[in-house]
Write an enzyme that holds these catalytic residues in place. Structure first.
Site, PDB file in Angstrom:
ATOM      1  N   ASP A   1      -0.491  49.532  23.217  1.00  0.00           N
ATOM      2  CA  ASP A   1      -0.457  48.547  23.337  1.00  0.00           C
ATOM      3  C   ASP A   1      -0.247  47.157  24.131  1.00  0.00           C
ATOM      4  OD1 ASP A   1      -2.365  46.206  22.989  1.00  0.00           O
ATOM      5  OD2 ASP A   1      -1.631  45.256  20.908  1.00  0.00           O
TER       6      ASP A   1
ATOM      7  N   HIS B   1      -0.564  46.529  13.623  1.00  0.00           N
ATOM      8  CA  HIS B   1       0.358  45.119  13.000  1.00  0.00           C
ATOM      9  C   HIS B   1       0.958  45.479  11.997  1.00  0.00           C
ATOM     10  CE1 HIS B   1      -3.519  42.356  14.548  1.00  0.00           C
ATOM     11  NE2 HIS B   1      -2.163  42.990  15.610  1.00  0.00           N
TER      12      HIS B   1
ATOM     13  N   GLU C   1       3.508  40.033  23.105  1.00  0.00           N
ATOM     14  CA  GLU C   1       2.186  39.301  23.977  1.00  0.00           C
ATOM     15  C   GLU C   1       1.934  37.762  24.224  1.00  0.00           C
ATOM     16  OE1 GLU C   1      -1.519  40.475  22.444  1.00  0.00           O
ATOM     17  OE2 GLU C   1      -0.671  40.831  20.488  1.00  0.00           O
TER      18      GLU C   1
ATOM     19  N   GLU D   1       0.714  41.326  27.806  1.00  0.00           N
ATOM     20  CA  GLU D   1       1.133  42.244  27.181  1.00  0.00           C
ATOM     21  C   GLU D   1       2.028  43.617  27.252  1.00  0.00           C
ATOM     22  OE1 GLU D   1      -0.063  43.814  21.825  1.00  0.00           O
ATOM     23  OE2 GLU D   1      -1.271  43.321  23.503  1.00  0.00           O
TER      24      GLU D   1
END
Length: 419
Positions: free
Chosen positions: A200, A277, A305, A400
């Site tokens: 991510d 998450h 991030e 991020e």
């Protein structure tokens, strides 16, 4: 019968380098020598594969041994520096590297995919392009390089293309005609997964120099979070350091000076297999000071991030939803609608708990599914994630990276030459 004389009694015949004795004989029994050109054997040189433009050649062609480049290695600070030379921690790391699930290599393959796809995107995205074209080009690259289009590998979550005061969770739905303009600030959030290990990482693009300090503030805050993160670091204290960095910047737009505020309602997070998450035990990495005494732990995988804004520093949900994900511990509820049952089977088969968007359902041939999708949301089986906006007129930016807290060091797996 013709008698053939012994070899030692046969006359010597000299052959030049282009003559070959092919074993035939003349009427007197002598070997005939015919001139034949020697064929030179062509040596085939092993050619290294060259990545296409745009990148569409699977990474296994370039890394046939399955070993992918590591990210940026950072030593732990102060109290944890001993880990670098600890025999026990080095042993644990070797065991992790020999993991039959190849956790590190899956993460690194996703990260290398991310780097190549985003470098092409950063070079080619420009005002005048539609968000639909940008998203589909990025996702085609991810699927090709990661060599998958489903639960094995592929897109980790819908590509976020968030403009101006929209900070997160916008991806174009079918029929969207939004075109990027010269004065826009674009946040590009790309997800790649290999065997459920999600990379991510996000960046921000702007074509107006007046926003340079805003981008610089957010990038610096993200780098502070990465630098200060580590085993036993308390999340509330880490948020304070991120906030301090971001708030040390200000930006002048149209002759007016704006402080750069961290968006307090958006956080970094742990990432676990197939759960962006981190599932039930997920941890959040705040970008502001808090009293959270939760510690980072060895082996955890974090997305660091930060979001900065010239507005309030808070976001609200607004607009048509594109992002969805099946809830990891969704209740087993009876579904009244046949269409909802069918759609849930499609979601389970193709995404599991990975986030998806409506365009992905379109690709799979689903149609007239919105009512069924909303029913799944209402029943608590699927979560929806509408776009998140700061106040009208404000500008937002995002950077991020993903990091692994390895036993001996910290690896910034998604780091590249670009950011």
């Amino acid at each position: 019968m013709i008698q053939i004389p012994p070899a030692e009694l046969q006359p010597d015949v000299e052959m030049d380098e282009n003559e070959v004795d092919d074993g035939t004989q003349d009427a007197d029994g002598n070997s005939e020598v015919k001139k034949k050109k020697k064929k030179k054997k062509s040596k085939k040189k092993a050619t290294k594969p060259v990545q296409s433009d745009p990148p569409r050649i699977g990474l296994s062609q370039f890394f046939p041994d399955g070993v992918y480049p590591a990210g940026e290695i950072q030593d732990y600070k102060d109290d944890n520096l001993w880990r670098k030379t600890s025999e026990e921690k080095r042993y644990l790391e070797r065991m992790a590297m020999e993991d039959p699930e190849a956790t590190y290599e899956s993460i690194r393959k996703g990260a290398e995919t991310h780097r190549l796809v985003r470098q092409h995107a950063r070079k080619n995205i420009r005002p005048g392009m539609s968000l639909m074209d940008i998203a589909e080009n990025i996702e085609a690259g991810v699927r090709a390089l990661a060599e998958g289009d489903g639960l094995d590998a592929g897109v980790g979550f819908p590509t976020g293309l968030n403009i101006n005061n929209c900070a997160a969770h916008f991806s174009p739905n079918a029929g969207d005609t939004t075109v990027l303009k010269m004065g826009d600030i674009l946040k590009v959030d790309i997800g790649v997964h290999v065997k459920g290990r999600i990379c991510d990482s996000a960046f921000t693009m702007s074509w107006a120099p007046e926003y340079d300090q805003l981008l610089e503030a957010v990038k610096a805050a993200t780098n502070t979070g990465i630098r200060e993160a580590g085993i036993d670091v308390r999340l509330g204290e880490l948020g304070a350091l991120i906030q301090e960095t971001m708030e040390s910047y200000e930006v002048e737009i149209g002759g007016k000076v704006y402080p750069v505020k961290p968006i307090s309602t958006l956080c970094g997070h742990t990432i676990t297999p197939y759960q962006i998450h981190g599932g039930a035990r997920g941890k959040s990495v705040p970008s502001v000071r808090s009293n959270d005494q939760t510690k980072m732990e060895e082996g955890e995988y974090f997305a660091i991030e930060t979001f900065g804004s010239t507005g309030r520093g808070r976001v609200i949900e607004n607009g048509d939803c594109s992002h969805y994900a099946k809830i990891y511990d969704a209740p087993n509820v009876p579904l009244r609608l046949t269409s909802a049952k069918s759609l849930l089977k499609t979601i389970n088969k193709n995404f599991g708990t990975l986030p998806f968007c409506r365009r992905y359902l379109d690709r799979l041939g689903e149609s007239k599914y919105l009512f069924a999708l909303n029913h799944l949301v209402a029943q608590g089986v699927v979560a929806d994630y509408p776009p998140l906006y700061d106040q009208i007129g404000s500008m937002t930016a995002q950077f991020e990276h993903t990091i692994i807290l390895r036993p001996t060091c910290k690896e910034v797996v998604s780091r590249g030459d670009d950011y």
